[in-house]
Design an enzyme around this catalytic site. Structure first.
Site, PDB file in Angstrom:
ATOM      1  N   SER A 256       0.931  -1.079  -0.020  1.00 53.38           N
ATOM      2  CA  SER A 256       0.124   0.069  -0.097  1.00 53.38           C
ATOM      3  C   SER A 256       0.847   1.432  -0.045  1.00 53.38           C
ATOM      4  O   SER A 256       2.009   1.176   0.325  1.00 53.38           O
ATOM      5  CB  SER A 256      -0.795  -0.068   1.296  1.00 53.38           C
ATOM      6  OG  SER A 256       0.042   0.107   2.348  1.00 53.38           O
ATOM      7  N   LYS A 257       0.125   2.256  -0.182  1.00 48.86           N
ATOM      8  CA  LYS A 257       0.981   3.593  -0.395  1.00 48.86           C
ATOM      9  C   LYS A 257       1.618   3.872   1.039  1.00 48.86           C
ATOM     10  O   LYS A 257       2.269   5.160   0.971  1.00 48.86           O
ATOM     11  CB  LYS A 257       0.048   4.769  -0.918  1.00 48.86           C
ATOM     12  CG  LYS A 257      -1.155   4.841  -0.179  1.00 48.86           C
ATOM     13  CD  LYS A 257      -1.855   6.118  -0.688  1.00 48.86           C
ATOM     14  CE  LYS A 257      -2.714   5.497  -1.980  1.00 48.86           C
ATOM     15  NZ  LYS A 257      -3.678   6.638  -2.394  1.00 48.86           N
ATOM     16  N   ARG A 258       1.493   3.523   1.968  1.00 50.58           N
ATOM     17  CA  ARG A 258       1.820   3.821   3.196  1.00 50.58           C
ATOM     18  C   ARG A 258       3.370   3.801   3.233  1.00 50.58           C
ATOM     19  O   ARG A 258       4.115   4.509   3.908  1.00 50.58           O
ATOM     20  CB  ARG A 258       1.512   3.003   4.369  1.00 50.58           C
ATOM     21  CG  ARG A 258       0.390   3.597   5.212  1.00 50.58           C
ATOM     22  CD  ARG A 258       0.193   2.586   6.313  1.00 50.58           C
ATOM     23  NE  ARG A 258       0.888   3.029   7.463  1.00 50.58           N
ATOM     24  CZ  ARG A 258       0.556   3.878   8.387  1.00 50.58           C
ATOM     25  NH1 ARG A 258      -0.585   4.563   8.169  1.00 50.58           N
ATOM     26  NH2 ARG A 258       1.499   4.160   9.172  1.00 50.58           N
ATOM     27  N   HIS A 259       4.146   2.827   2.509  1.00 44.28           N
ATOM     28  CA  HIS A 259       5.619   2.775   2.503  1.00 44.28           C
ATOM     29  C   HIS A 259       6.240   3.090   1.418  1.00 44.28           C
ATOM     30  O   HIS A 259       7.314   2.970   1.017  1.00 44.28           O
ATOM     31  CB  HIS A 259       5.773   1.239   2.604  1.00 44.28           C
ATOM     32  CG  HIS A 259       5.416   0.762   3.999  1.00 44.28           C
ATOM     33  ND1 HIS A 259       3.986   0.151   4.093  1.00 44.28           N
ATOM     34  CD2 HIS A 259       6.031   0.516   5.276  1.00 44.28           C
ATOM     35  CE1 HIS A 259       3.710   0.000   5.548  1.00 44.28           C
ATOM     36  NE2 HIS A 259       4.978  -0.014   6.061  1.00 44.28           N
ATOM     37  N   GLY A 260       5.560   3.973   0.301  1.00 43.92           N
ATOM     38  CA  GLY A 260       6.351   4.430  -0.698  1.00 43.92           C
ATOM     39  C   GLY A 260       5.529   4.264  -2.005  1.00 43.92           C
ATOM     40  O   GLY A 260       4.069   4.330  -1.843  1.00 43.92           O
TER      41      GLY A 260
END
Length: 482
Positions: A256-260
């Site tokens: 998911s976009k939480r990490h990049g």
RNA sequence: GCACCGUUCGUCUAGGGGUUAGGACACCGCUCUUUCACAGCGGUAACACGGGUUCAAUUCCCGUACGGUGUACCA
């Protein structure tokens, strides 16, 4: 029978990197077998549609080199390829199941369903539609059902899942999977707005479009038994299923976009080469055997097989992706790269942007960067005459060292006589200057680089000086020494 | 909770009943370049655990643990 596969995204946002990989595997599999790769838009959820998403996804796919033989944008003999344009079809097929007794009407409201789930949770049972107590064709009876229908009551069509029989299927990647019927929910097939759910539309279209292999993400594995039941209810032969492992965050949850970055367009914007991204992502969860890690699209097509797709999810390693990109950067033709970089250089207002010169600079600097665009920033001292600022500290260290100043002065004075045309002459001149000032060559290198490029790291110094040119070197030295 | 899927270096993975368990990224070191980097060379580092089966198990079987996904009138 010739292979027909499909990639079937929902237009709810930009193309996700995981979706790109799924699409890629479909594409590689199809092309490897000389088959057909189809794009189908699954837009049955009217509430989640995002304007422009279809176009964005298609263009991201095209950027990556995944092209379709059939689809809404290219046509084909099995269209339309957008589910909202096939609306009537699903109702017809759904009713067919009601008629043959494998599906039924249900009239429950969302509130009633919520209440049912709450009761079940309180009782510690798995939440599942309770056919025997809710308001449906069976509990209401034929007459009441007919009355409600005639009255136009909101209703859905649900799949009548056999209560106990095992549902089994063979997954090309995971092997045999068995699920007992009691675990499978009476899935809604047609919603009260008349639109089909994913499950119905997907099965109907896969059958009508003569899909032979369903290659999709692992998150679909738990609902596959429903699909198998649907094929049985219709009396159709199910395609071969292959559930590919998920792409994961560093904490091993679904990427998911939480990490990049996770959207394909983000990678493009960042400067990744499409073939580097494709190469990398192909290798997340699939391995061709052997030690080679660099594959062009053609080579991927040639090597691809479902048998070598892994079962376990793969953590997406941004560092390795960067490495992959830098490998592509180093192997590409500098002249092509120069053409690609030109707009950026112009935008930055650089003056020395003759293509041949730019190619030379790229060839020199690409060894030490990951992205082509970095060269525009990193090579400012080559492309123009505005150098980045030198810190006061550095400045002081330079001017405070008499030996270094002497050497630089000697280097500068020599310019009028010296014929500085290539690396060797620059080097010889630097050596002579160091000797003249009685300092070691090693002590001369860094100051020279700092004064002429204003940076403390860079590529080969004398090649750099040669590209800067004697005139400019002379000017920069003069302004430093004054 | 229940169902399903999974588990080899930190990460991506190869391998497979008897191996010094291989490669790549990252990390560390050395060499080279009279600088930084690049490059070259080298190094640290893994079969989740417990039972079976077997002469032999990391590899096959069963459990356990851990993780993931699913459990919507979303896909």
């Amino acid at each position: 029978m010739s292979v027909r596969v499909r990639f079937a995204p929902s237009p709810t946002g930009f193309l996700h990197i995981g979706s790109l990989r799924t699409a890629l595997y479909n594409y590689l599999f199809a092309k490897h077998h000389g088959g057909t790769c189809i794009l189908r838009i699954e837009d049955t959820d009217r509430t989640r549609l995002v304007e422009g998403a279809i176009e964005e996804q298609i263009s991201s796919l095209a950027w990556a080199g995944v092209v379709f033989d059939e689809g809404p944008h290219v046509g084909g003999n099995y269209g339309p390829y957008t589910q909202s344009e096939r609306f009537d079809l699903y109702r017809t097929y759904g009713m067919q199941l009601v008629e043959n007794g494998t599906a039924y009407y249900a009239f429950d409201t969302s509130d009633e369903l919520d209440a049912m789930r709450q009761r079940q949770q309180a009782a510690g049972i798995a939440p599942k539609y309770d056919r025997s107590s809710m308001r449906n064709q069976y509990t209401l009876g034929e007459q009441e059902t007919a009355r409600l229908l005639a009255e136009g009551a909101l209703h859905v069509i649900r799949l009548k899942v056999p209560l106990t029989a095992d549902v089994r299927f063979h997954d090309q990647i995971r092997g045999d999977v068995v699920v007992n019927g009691r675990e499978i929910d009476d899935q809604i097939l047609l919603k009260s707005d008349g639109f089909p759910t994913y499950h119905l539309a997907n099965v109907v279209d896969d059958h009508l479009m003569e899909i032979t292999h369903v290659i999709r993400a692992e998150e679909w594995l738990p609902s596959t038994p429903k699909h198998v039941l649907l094929y049985e209810a219709f009396g159709w032969t199910a395609p071969t299923f292959a559930h590919v492992p998920l792409l994961l965050n560093p904490d091993r949850s679904k990427m998911s976009k939480r990490h990049g970055d996770v959207m394909v367009r983000d990678f493009a914007a960042k400067g990744y080469f499409p073939d580097a991204l494709v190469n990398f992502v192909a290798l997340c969860g699939w391995h061709p055997g052997g030690d080679n890690e660099k594959f062009s699209m053609e080579e991927l097509i040639d090597a691809f097989s479902l048998e070598r797709v892994n079962k376990a999810g793969a953590v997406f390693d941004y560092k390795k992706l960067e490495w992959m990109n830098s490998e592509y950067l180093r192997s590409r033709d500098p002249h092509q790269l120069a053409t690609a970089l030109l707009p950026t250089l112009t935008e930055r207002g650089y003056t020395r942007i003759e293509p041949a010169f730019v190619a030379d600079v790229i060839a020199l600097l690409r060894e030490r960067v990951t992205f082509l665009a970095e060269i525009a920033e990193f090579g400012d001292y080559l492309f123009g005459d505005t150098l980045c600022a030198l810190s006061d500290e550095t400045q002081a260290a330079l001017t405070g060292n008499q030996g270094v100043v002497d050497a630089l002065r000697a280097f500068h004075e020599g310019f009028s006589d010296a014929t500085l045309t290539d690396e060797a002459t620059f080097k010889a001149h630097a050596q002579a200057s160091a000797e003249h000032a009685s300092i070691k060559m090693g002590a001369m290198m860094k100051p020279l680089r700092l004064v002429l490029t204003h940076r403390d790291v860079g590529a080969d110094l004398f090649r750099t000086l040669q590209l800067i040119g004697a005139d400019r070197c002379s000017h920069r030295l003069a302004s430093f020494l004054s």
